[in-house]
Design a protein around this motif. Sequence first.
Motif, PDB file in Angstrom:
ATOM      1  N   HIS A  69       0.819  -1.221   0.000  1.00 37.31           N
ATOM      2  CA  HIS A  69       0.000   0.000   0.000  1.00 37.31           C
ATOM      3  C   HIS A  69       0.852   1.270   0.000  1.00 37.31           C
ATOM      4  O   HIS A  69       0.518   2.241  -0.678  1.00 37.31           O
ATOM      5  CB  HIS A  69      -0.913   0.020   1.236  1.00 37.31           C
ATOM      6  CG  HIS A  69      -1.923  -1.085   1.226  1.00 37.31           C
ATOM      7  ND1 HIS A  69      -3.252  -0.872   1.004  1.00 37.31           N
ATOM      8  CD2 HIS A  69      -1.772  -2.434   1.371  1.00 37.31           C
ATOM      9  CE1 HIS A  69      -3.896  -2.032   1.018  1.00 37.31           C
ATOM     10  NE2 HIS A  69      -3.014  -2.992   1.241  1.00 37.31           N
ATOM     11  N   ALA A  70       1.938   1.233   0.776  1.00 38.61           N
ATOM     12  CA  ALA A  70       2.669   2.478   1.061  1.00 38.61           C
ATOM     13  C   ALA A  70       4.096   2.492   0.534  1.00 38.61           C
ATOM     14  O   ALA A  70       4.785   3.518   0.638  1.00 38.61           O
ATOM     15  CB  ALA A  70       2.693   2.705   2.576  1.00 38.61           C
ATOM     16  N   GLY A  71       4.568   1.379  -0.034  1.00 38.49           N
ATOM     17  CA  GLY A  71       5.980   1.244  -0.390  1.00 38.49           C
ATOM     18  C   GLY A  71       6.526   2.318  -1.310  1.00 38.49           C
ATOM     19  O   GLY A  71       7.691   2.686  -1.224  1.00 38.49           O
ATOM     20  N   ALA A  72       5.703   2.839  -2.216  1.00 40.05           N
ATOM     21  CA  ALA A  72       6.173   3.804  -3.207  1.00 40.05           C
ATOM     22  C   ALA A  72       6.278   5.226  -2.648  1.00 40.05           C
ATOM     23  O   ALA A  72       6.835   6.115  -3.306  1.00 40.05           O
ATOM     24  CB  ALA A  72       5.233   3.805  -4.416  1.00 40.05           C
ATOM     25  N   THR A  73       5.753   5.442  -1.446  1.00 41.11           N
ATOM     26  CA  THR A  73       5.599   6.807  -0.927  1.00 41.11           C
ATOM     27  C   THR A  73       6.906   7.603  -0.902  1.00 41.11           C
ATOM     28  O   THR A  73       6.964   8.735  -1.392  1.00 41.11           O
ATOM     29  CB  THR A  73       4.981   6.769   0.493  1.00 41.11           C
ATOM     30  OG1 THR A  73       3.815   5.946   0.451  1.00 41.11           O
ATOM     31  CG2 THR A  73       4.606   8.153   0.960  1.00 41.11           C
ATOM     32  N   GLY A  74       7.963   7.005  -0.334  1.00 38.63           N
ATOM     33  CA  GLY A  74       9.236   7.715  -0.212  1.00 38.63           C
ATOM     34  C   GLY A  74       9.793   8.135  -1.561  1.00 38.63           C
ATOM     35  O   GLY A  74      10.313   9.254  -1.717  1.00 38.63           O
ATOM     36  N   ALA A  75       9.701   7.259  -2.549  1.00 37.65           N
ATOM     37  CA  ALA A  75      10.188   7.579  -3.897  1.00 37.65           C
ATOM     38  C   ALA A  75       9.383   8.728  -4.499  1.00 37.65           C
ATOM     39  O   ALA A  75       9.929   9.594  -5.188  1.00 37.65           O
ATOM     40  CB  ALA A  75      10.110   6.341  -4.788  1.00 37.65           C
ATOM     41  N   LEU A  76       8.082   8.756  -4.226  1.00 37.88           N
ATOM     42  CA  LEU A  76       7.229   9.832  -4.760  1.00 37.88           C
ATOM     43  C   LEU A  76       7.578  11.170  -4.102  1.00 37.88           C
ATOM     44  O   LEU A  76       7.573  12.211  -4.765  1.00 37.88           O
ATOM     45  CB  LEU A  76       5.746   9.489  -4.548  1.00 37.88           C
ATOM     46  CG  LEU A  76       5.248   8.268  -5.338  1.00 37.88           C
ATOM     47  CD1 LEU A  76       3.852   7.855  -4.890  1.00 37.88           C
ATOM     48  CD2 LEU A  76       5.251   8.561  -6.846  1.00 37.88           C
ATOM     49  N   VAL A  77       7.908  11.129  -2.813  1.00 41.50           N
ATOM     50  CA  VAL A  77       8.302  12.360  -2.114  1.00 41.50           C
ATOM     51  C   VAL A  77       9.641  12.867  -2.650  1.00 41.50           C
ATOM     52  O   VAL A  77       9.850  14.078  -2.786  1.00 41.50           O
ATOM     53  CB  VAL A  77       8.362  12.149  -0.585  1.00 41.50           C
ATOM     54  CG1 VAL A  77       8.962  13.358   0.123  1.00 41.50           C
ATOM     55  CG2 VAL A  77       6.971  11.862  -0.031  1.00 41.50           C
ATOM     56  N   GLN A  78      10.520  11.927  -3.012  1.00 42.73           N
ATOM     57  CA  GLN A  78      11.789  12.337  -3.615  1.00 42.73           C
ATOM     58  C   GLN A  78      11.536  13.087  -4.921  1.00 42.73           C
ATOM     59  O   GLN A  78      12.209  14.068  -5.232  1.00 42.73           O
ATOM     60  CB  GLN A  78      12.642  11.100  -3.904  1.00 42.73           C
ATOM     61  CG  GLN A  78      13.910  11.086  -3.091  1.00 42.73           C
ATOM     62  CD  GLN A  78      14.721   9.836  -3.314  1.00 42.73           C
ATOM     63  OE1 GLN A  78      14.671   9.189  -4.369  1.00 42.73           O
ATOM     64  NE2 GLN A  78      15.482   9.481  -2.314  1.00 42.73           N
TER      65      GLN A  78
END
Length: 299
Positions: A69-78
């Motif tokens: 559900h949340a794994g991509a979040t950090g990459a999107l914030v980058q």
Amino acid sequence: MVASALLDLNWTGQARCIGTALLRSDNFNALIDPGPGSTLTALHERLEVHRLRVADLNAILLTHIHLDHAGATGALVQENPALQIYVHARGAAHMIDPAKLLDSAGRLYRQEMQKLFGDFLPVPEGNLRILQGGETLALGSRELRVLYTPGHASHHVTYFDPKERVAYVGDTAGISIEGHPFILPATPPPDISLELWFASLDAIAQLRPRRLFLTHFGYSDQPERHLTAYRERLQRWGELSAEILSRGLEQSEAVRAFGRSVAAELSHYVFNGALQLSWLGLERYHRKRAEAKAKESAG
Ligand SMILES: [Zn+2]
């Protein structure tokens, strides 16, 4: 303009496994559960279909922090450092430092982990908007109510759009592929609580939603029926696992016994669906069509 869409992330190359909700309202664009790191390319492609880039997103709302559900979040914030990330207080620490989360997921998935979920990058604390449940969020002209719905995870929330009457329930209402009535629970460690889960299902039902949005996968248009059926199945799994535990089996033997019982339930479901009759009906349909065609070309 207020619009919402279901983005299929085509997880592991398969359609209808993990879905992200895109919520748009007055130039405010939000995603509910952006999916794992392994489907970032698919997410970009799906956004492009809506003429959006990650830079056009304003917020990401997490139902919970599990990798799918949340794994991509950090990459999107980058990619877009202005993104606001909404997450329940109990999950926030793991978004800032996912080491522990990745460690326990690694023990479950082992060498499959990278292929299934990709990278889980940390999210800077400053991007996080911490939820407790009970808030009302303003996303453009759209309002979303936050409901604390633990059970599947201790930090699980549901987002409810009171105007469209859609409840974005994450994994709280199980796995059910849009258009199919079957519902399978997902009860992974570490913080399953059936008591909390039943209370969460009550709370969702009390919202009287018109539709549920399930991450796995899509909309359920008969919420009342869905929630009742899901509650029964969850109850049954609770009893089944207790019964297997009481046999005092080795772990691997217990897992097999659980698998066998669930598979038996599934085949019972297939049996109830009268597959044999369905086959005979379709077989007759194809036969009739072939006969009509043969007659046509003969005449
Ligand atoms: Zn999930």
